[in-house]
Design a protein around this motif. Structure first.
Motif, PDB file in Angstrom:
ATOM      1  N   ILE A  33       7.865   5.992  49.919  1.00 26.59           N
ATOM      2  CA  ILE A  33       8.913   5.189  50.550  1.00 26.59           C
ATOM      3  C   ILE A  33       9.121   5.622  51.993  1.00 26.59           C
ATOM      4  O   ILE A  33       9.253   4.788  52.896  1.00 26.59           O
ATOM      5  CB  ILE A  33      10.222   5.307  49.747  1.00 26.59           C
ATOM      6  N   ALA A  34       9.140   6.936  52.229  1.00 25.41           N
ATOM      7  CA  ALA A  34       9.315   7.453  53.590  1.00 25.41           C
ATOM      8  C   ALA A  34       8.170   7.011  54.489  1.00 25.41           C
ATOM      9  O   ALA A  34       8.378   6.639  55.650  1.00 25.41           O
ATOM     10  CB  ALA A  34       9.401   8.980  53.566  1.00 25.41           C
ATOM     11  N   GLU A  35       6.954   6.996  53.952  1.00 32.66           N
ATOM     12  CA  GLU A  35       5.790   6.583  54.741  1.00 32.66           C
ATOM     13  C   GLU A  35       5.866   5.101  55.093  1.00 32.66           C
ATOM     14  O   GLU A  35       5.583   4.710  56.233  1.00 32.66           O
ATOM     15  CB  GLU A  35       4.515   6.879  53.955  1.00 32.66           C
ATOM     16  N   GLU A  36       6.276   4.291  54.124  1.00 30.31           N
ATOM     17  CA  GLU A  36       6.309   2.845  54.368  1.00 30.31           C
ATOM     18  C   GLU A  36       7.401   2.457  55.368  1.00 30.31           C
ATOM     19  O   GLU A  36       7.197   1.602  56.219  1.00 30.31           O
ATOM     20  CB  GLU A  36       6.519   2.081  53.066  1.00 30.31           C
ATOM     21  N   PHE A  37       8.566   3.132  55.283  1.00 26.60           N
ATOM     22  CA  PHE A  37       9.674   2.765  56.146  1.00 26.60           C
ATOM     23  C   PHE A  37       9.867   3.729  57.316  1.00 26.60           C
ATOM     24  O   PHE A  37      10.809   3.571  58.102  1.00 26.60           O
ATOM     25  CB  PHE A  37      10.976   2.688  55.336  1.00 26.60           C
ATOM     26  N   GLY A  38       8.992   4.724  57.448  1.00 30.56           N
ATOM     27  CA  GLY A  38       9.044   5.649  58.571  1.00 30.56           C
ATOM     28  C   GLY A  38      10.272   6.534  58.599  1.00 30.56           C
ATOM     29  O   GLY A  38      10.931   6.676  59.630  1.00 30.56           O
ATOM     30  N   LEU A  39      10.584   7.192  57.478  1.00 28.82           N
ATOM     31  CA  LEU A  39      11.796   8.007  57.369  1.00 28.82           C
ATOM     32  C   LEU A  39      11.492   9.489  57.567  1.00 28.82           C
ATOM     33  O   LEU A  39      10.469   9.987  57.099  1.00 28.82           O
ATOM     34  CB  LEU A  39      12.437   7.807  55.993  1.00 28.82           C
ATOM     35  N   SER A  40      12.403  10.201  58.224  1.00 25.77           N
ATOM     36  CA  SER A  40      12.307  11.651  58.372  1.00 25.77           C
ATOM     37  C   SER A  40      12.938  12.318  57.152  1.00 25.77           C
ATOM     38  O   SER A  40      13.548  11.657  56.307  1.00 25.77           O
ATOM     39  CB  SER A  40      13.040  12.103  59.632  1.00 25.77           C
ATOM     40  N   VAL A  41      12.831  13.668  57.069  1.00 26.89           N
ATOM     41  CA  VAL A  41      13.438  14.400  55.959  1.00 26.89           C
ATOM     42  C   VAL A  41      14.954  14.218  55.966  1.00 26.89           C
ATOM     43  O   VAL A  41      15.585  13.999  54.927  1.00 26.89           O
ATOM     44  CB  VAL A  41      13.085  15.903  56.030  1.00 26.89           C
ATOM     45  N   ALA A  42      15.566  14.297  57.150  1.00 27.24           N
ATOM     46  CA  ALA A  42      17.011  14.114  57.258  1.00 27.24           C
ATOM     47  C   ALA A  42      17.417  12.711  56.820  1.00 27.24           C
ATOM     48  O   ALA A  42      18.438  12.522  56.153  1.00 27.24           O
ATOM     49  CB  ALA A  42      17.473  14.378  58.689  1.00 27.24           C
ATOM     50  N   GLU A  43      16.598  11.708  57.177  1.00 27.33           N
ATOM     51  CA  GLU A  43      16.904  10.333  56.782  1.00 27.33           C
ATOM     52  C   GLU A  43      16.740  10.142  55.275  1.00 27.33           C
ATOM     53  O   GLU A  43      17.472   9.365  54.655  1.00 27.33           O
ATOM     54  CB  GLU A  43      16.002   9.362  57.542  1.00 27.33           C
ATOM     55  N   ASN A 167       3.055   1.723  43.873  1.00 24.94           N
ATOM     56  CA  ASN A 167       3.591   2.275  42.621  1.00 24.94           C
ATOM     57  C   ASN A 167       5.106   2.190  42.518  1.00 24.94           C
ATOM     58  O   ASN A 167       5.651   1.836  41.474  1.00 24.94           O
ATOM     59  CB  ASN A 167       3.122   3.717  42.436  1.00 24.94           C
ATOM     60  N   TRP A 168       5.830   2.489  43.607  1.00 27.66           N
ATOM     61  CA  TRP A 168       7.288   2.496  43.493  1.00 27.66           C
ATOM     62  C   TRP A 168       7.843   1.081  43.327  1.00 27.66           C
ATOM     63  O   TRP A 168       8.857   0.880  42.667  1.00 27.66           O
ATOM     64  CB  TRP A 168       7.933   3.203  44.676  1.00 27.66           C
TER      65      TRP A 168
END
Length: 440
Positions: A33-43, A167-168
């Motif tokens: 999900i982070a890869e698809e939407f470009g999220l950082s750890v904090a996000e 998968n998600w």
């Protein structure tokens, strides 16, 4: 055919288990999900909190509604709504739509209150702790066994199904379909209470003034904040540990990281019946565990478990700082044990204290308690901390004032009026019912 209390316990447990699978189905797929939407750890920490944000208010609202309309109605509506928004999140193409739909889908977490009320409508006071523990324990295990352990194996990184190649997305879609089916089954086959008299007594005890009165009693307040540091912590850990093991220790394998995280969830879920069972036993046999709270048997057990949670959280930081991921996994398991015992103990007291308002009180305690699931991840992922291990000790320090409040309320002369004494709101002139002590 299964009848009576066992059928309704089975329905409530199945609903809650699937609800937790849905609630935490986001956690094991954070990498993709982070890869698809470009999220950082904090996000990711913010999204993890957002997945819990609707639940506190939802639990507070659903409690009295379940008292008034009965569990089959509120369970059916809730599960169908959750299922629809799970399916919407599976098709989301923007971060905004995804986040909004997951917030609504997170209302799967309010199934806890519905089930607590439903079980209390069917089981006798002397077995409430055990019955509620079975319901909540197996239900909570949905986060570990279902979300963390099962979903990544069914919907692995190489998943390529008939409807989705991601998968998600597939996981969200199919769990949504199951929610809709179960909601319909619950509505058609669930029974609100064991008899007409019990159902009418529960319905008659619902009013805004009565709710405010109950919410400000010593017993409701202390159990609510105690639930922040136990169930709220469990929510936070369920949503965070997969990220923690991946980022703090460099464990990049999604299945391994999810399996490590599942050890906490399984302990926090499957061991919860022990917390309720021990509470029933110490009350029934009048076992003195702590001399400071003489004669308050359930309270003694509850306080002991709260102390265990604080100690285990400090141990989590120590284990993390050692740099050994296996030590951190073991420490996380013991945090789960503390949460399980505490949660079982707390919800052995709730319906025993307020037998004709169990939905309202469960909503208050569960709603306020679940707020920890939004707060604690922000501490765990705080950029002000030098590493990801110290957050657990910081959270442990914030729990000390709750221990102090519990020690005050659990004193015998205060505990005796825990369901009648309180702050701000006087007893209503009509509709009030005599309180039942948790040790009766």
């Amino acid at each position: 055919m299964i009848r009576g209390k066992w059928k309704n316990l089975l329905l409530a447990t199945a609903m809650f288990n699937l609800g937790f699978v849905i609630w935490f189905s986001f956690a094991p797929f954070t990498g993709g999900i982070a890869e698809e939407f470009g999220l950082s750890v904090a996000e990711l920490g913010i999204v993890s909190s957002a997945a819990v944000i609707a639940v506190p208010l939802g639990r507070i609202v659903i409690g009295p509604l379940t008292d008034k309309f009965g569990a089959p109605v509120t369970a059916g509506v809730t599960m169908v709504t959750v299922g629809v928004f799970c399916i919407i999140s599976a098709y989301a193409t923007t971060y905004e739509v995804f986040t909004a739909s997951r917030i609504v889908a997170s209302l799967a977490g309010i199934t806890f209150v519905i089930g607590i009320q439903h079980v209390s409508e069917w089981f006798e006071e002397e077995n409430l702790g055990t019955a509620e523990g079975i319901f909540a324990g197996i239900g909570n295990a949905g986060a570990g066994i279902g979300a963390y352990f099962t979903l990544p194996r069914i919907f692995g990184e190489d998943y390529a199904g008939p409807l989705f190649t991601t998968n998600w997305r597939a996981a969200f879609f199919y769990t949504g379909v199951l929610a809709i089916v179960l909601g319909i089954v619950y509505f058609l086959f669930g029974d609100a209470a064991k008899n007409v008299e019990k159902r009418e007594a529960t319905k008659a005890d619902v009013s805004p003034r009565r709710w405010l009165y109950i919410a400000t009693r010593y017993g409701a307040v202390v159990l609510s904040v105690a639930y922040v540091m136990t169930f709220g912590l469990e929510l936070a850990m369920n949503g965070w540990l997969g990220t923690y093991y991946r980022e703090a220790f460099g464990e990049g394998d999604i299945v391994i990281a999810a399996t490590f995280a599942a050890t906490f969830s399984i302990a926090a879920g499957l061991l919860r019946p022990i917390g309720g069972y021990v509470s029933d036993v110490v009350a029934r046999k009048e076992i003195e565990l702590l001399p400071w709270f003489e004669g308050r048997y359930r309270e003694q057990w509850t306080f002991s478990t709260l102390v265990l949670v604080v100690v285990a959280m400090i141990g989590m930081t120590i284990a993390g700082l050692s740099g050994n991921i296996y030590a951190a996994v073991v420490a996380g398991f013991f945090v789960g044990v503390g949460c399980a015992f505490s949660e079982g103990a707390i919800f052995a007291q709730v319906p025993a204290m307020f037998p004709d308002s169990s939905g309202s009180v469960a909503g208050i305690v569960g709603g306020i308690g679940s707020s920890g699931g939004s707060i604690y991840p922000l501490v765990f992922s705080a950029t002000l901390l030098p590493n990801l291990h110290l957050g657990y000790a910081v959270v442990a320090v914030t729990m000390v004032p709750i221990l102090v409040l519990a020690a005050w309320v659990f004193q015998p002369h205060i505990a005796e009026q825990a369901t009648t004494g309180g702050w701000f709101v006087d007893e209503p002139d009509t509709g009030a019912r005599p309180a039942v002590s948790s040790d009766d």
